[in-house]
Design an enzyme around this catalytic site. Structure first.
Site, mmCIF file in Angstrom:
data_model
loop_
_atom_site.group_PDB
_atom_site.id
_atom_site.type_symbol
_atom_site.label_atom_id
_atom_site.label_comp_id
_atom_site.label_asym_id
_atom_site.label_seq_id
_atom_site.Cartn_x
_atom_site.Cartn_y
_atom_site.Cartn_z
ATOM 1 N N ASP A 66 0.837 -1.202 0.000
ATOM 2 C CA ASP A 66 0.000 0.000 0.000
ATOM 3 C C ASP A 66 0.868 1.248 0.000
ATOM 4 O O ASP A 66 2.097 1.170 0.128
ATOM 5 C CB ASP A 66 -0.966 -0.016 1.200
ATOM 6 C CG ASP A 66 -0.310 -0.465 2.502
ATOM 7 O OD1 ASP A 66 0.923 -0.351 2.612
ATOM 8 O OD2 ASP A 66 -1.017 -0.925 3.406
ATOM 9 N N ASP A 135 -7.977 -2.479 14.093
ATOM 10 C CA ASP A 135 -9.363 -2.636 13.614
ATOM 11 C C ASP A 135 -9.510 -3.835 12.670
ATOM 12 O O ASP A 135 -10.536 -3.987 12.019
ATOM 13 C CB ASP A 135 -9.843 -1.347 12.929
ATOM 14 C CG ASP A 135 -9.032 -0.996 11.675
ATOM 15 O OD1 ASP A 135 -8.108 -1.758 11.319
ATOM 16 O OD2 ASP A 135 -9.338 0.037 11.052
ATOM 17 N N HIS A 137 -7.662 -4.463 9.973
ATOM 18 C CA HIS A 137 -7.311 -4.280 8.562
ATOM 19 C C HIS A 137 -6.042 -5.048 8.193
ATOM 20 O O HIS A 137 -5.192 -5.299 9.041
ATOM 21 C CB HIS A 137 -7.205 -2.796 8.174
ATOM 22 C CG HIS A 137 -6.035 -2.050 8.717
ATOM 23 N ND1 HIS A 137 -6.110 -0.751 9.155
ATOM 24 C CD2 HIS A 137 -4.727 -2.409 8.886
ATOM 25 C CE1 HIS A 137 -4.917 -0.351 9.545
ATOM 26 N NE2 HIS A 137 -4.061 -1.344 9.403
ATOM 27 N N GLU A 142 -9.752 -1.402 5.204
ATOM 28 C CA GLU A 142 -10.431 -1.088 6.460
ATOM 29 C C GLU A 142 -11.726 -1.896 6.573
ATOM 30 O O GLU A 142 -12.182 -2.493 5.586
ATOM 31 C CB GLU A 142 -10.731 0.418 6.499
ATOM 32 C CG GLU A 142 -9.474 1.303 6.476
ATOM 33 C CD GLU A 142 -8.717 1.344 7.803
ATOM 34 O OE1 GLU A 142 -8.698 0.320 8.524
ATOM 35 O OE2 GLU A 142 -8.138 2.391 8.118
HETATM 36 P P1 PGA Z 1 1.861 -1.913 12.667
HETATM 37 O O1 PGA Z 1 0.622 -1.734 11.691
HETATM 38 O O2 PGA Z 1 2.691 -2.994 12.075
HETATM 39 O O3 PGA Z 1 2.565 -0.595 12.634
HETATM 40 O O4 PGA Z 1 1.311 -2.271 13.994
HETATM 41 C C1 PGA Z 1 0.021 -2.860 11.132
HETATM 42 C C2 PGA Z 1 -1.065 -2.429 10.202
HETATM 43 O O5 PGA Z 1 -1.621 -1.341 10.390
HETATM 44 O O6 PGA Z 1 -1.370 -3.167 9.260
#
Ligand code: PGA
Length: 259
Positions: A66, A135, A137, A142
Site C-alpha cells: 500500500d 481494527d 485491517h 479497512e
Molecule cells: P503496525 O501496523 O505494524 O505498525 O502495527 C500494522 C497495520 O496497520 O497493518
C-alpha cells in the site's frame, strides 16, 4: 490457517525470516512486503543474514502492499521511502525490482489497475508478509472492505490515522487516503505470513482467526486462503480461545512440512 504461537517478538521475526529465506533460496521469487512496525524485526533479521554473506535478493522482486495518497515518493513517511530505509536499501535487490504504488498519480484508478497488471505480469507473489491493524485491517483494507477487492483507493478510519500518528508530527498530518492492494489481490499470493505482536493486537487476531469470515474484520478473509501462517507472540495470542490446540498440533506436525 496455521496458528504458530511463539514466546517473543524476536521468535516471530526469526520464524518469518526463515520462511522468506527458504523462498528466496528456492529460486527467483516475488516477495510481498508490508510496512509498519510489525515486520521491522523480520527485515532486520534478513539484513543480518544478507550481511553475514549468505542470503541474496538479487533474483527477487518485491511488491509493496500500500501507499499513502498525496505523499511524494521522497517523503520520509511514504512507503517507498520507508521500505528502502528499513529493508530493501540494505540488501541487494536489483534496481527497479522493488515495486510500489504511486500515491501522487494523477489518475489513481489507472495507477491501481496498472499495479494489478504488474503483479500478474511478475507471475504473482510467492510469499506475502502482512501485519494487522487494531481494527482488523490488512494492507489498508479497512472494515467493510470487499473480501474480493482489488487494488484501489481507500479512506482511512479515524482509528488507523490515530494508530499511525506516531510516524508523523501529528494525527492531522496522516493522509486521509491510501492506495492499497485489495483483499482479493492479497489472497492471490501463494503463501501469506500474518504477523502480530503485543497485547494491542490480541483482539484483532482473535477476530481474524476465530471469528466469522466477515467484512467487519478484513483479516478474517484470510480464512479463505489455502496457505496462511499466523505467527504471533504470547501477548498477541492472549485472546485466542484455542491456544492449546494450536500449540499442540504445531508441536507435533512433521518437521519436513515447514510452514
Ligand atoms: P503496525 O501496523 O505494524 O505498525 O502495527 C500494522 C497495520 O496497520 O497493518
Amino acid at each position: 490457517m496455521e496458528i504458530v504461537i511463539l514466546p517473543t517478538p524476536a521468535d516471530v521475526a526469526r520464524t518469518a525470516a526463515d520462511a522468506i529465506e527458504q523462498q528466496v533460496r528456492r529460486g527467483p521469487s516475488v516477495l510481498g512486503l508490508a510496512t509498519g512496525s510489525t515486520p521491522l524485526g523480520t527485515y532486520a533479521e534478513l539484513i543480518g543474514r544478507h550481511r553475514a554473506g549468505g542470503l541474496s535478493f538479487a533474483n527477487a522482486q518485491a511488491f509493496l502492499l500500500d501507499e499513502y495518497v498525496g505523499l511524494p515518493a521522497g517523503h520520509p513517511q511514504s512507503y517507498h521511502s520507508v521500505i528502502r530505509e528499513e529493508f530493501t536499501g540494505s540488501v541487494d535487490f536489483a534496481p527497479d525490482a522493488v515495486h510500489g504504488l504511486n500515491g501522487m498519480a494523477e489518475d489513481l484508478e489507472a495507477e491501481a489497475a496498472q499495479y494489478e497488471e504488474r503483479i500478474s505480469a511478475s507471475g504473482g507473489v510467492d510469499i506475502q508478509i502482512l501485519g494487522i491493524g487494531t481494527d482488523g485491517h490488512v494492507g489498508f483494507n479497512e472494515p467493510m472492505s470487499s473480501l474480493a477487492s482489488r487494488t484501489r483507493i481507500k479512506t482511512l478510519t479515524r482509528q488507523t490515522r490515530q494508530d499511525n500518528a506516531r510516524f508523523f508530527e501529528s494525527a492531522a498530518d496522516v493522509p486521509e487516503h491510501v492506495l492499497t492492494q485489495g483483499l482479493g489481490t492479497i489472497r492471490r499470493a501463494r503463501h501469506l505470513l500474518l504477523l502480530a505482536m503485543g497485547e494491542a493486537k490480541a483482539e484483532a487476531i482473535a477476530a481474524a482467526v476465530e471469528g466469522p469470515v466477515a467484512a467487519l474484520c478484513p483479516a478474517s478473509a484470510l480464512q479463505l486462503h489455502p496457505h496462511v501462517s499466523v505467527l504471533v507472540d504470547e501477548a498477541a495470542a492472549s485472546r485466542l480461545a484455542h491456544r492449546d490446540y494450536y500449540t499442540d498440533t504445531f508441536g507435533r506436525k512433521p518437521a519436513w512440512q515447514g510452514l
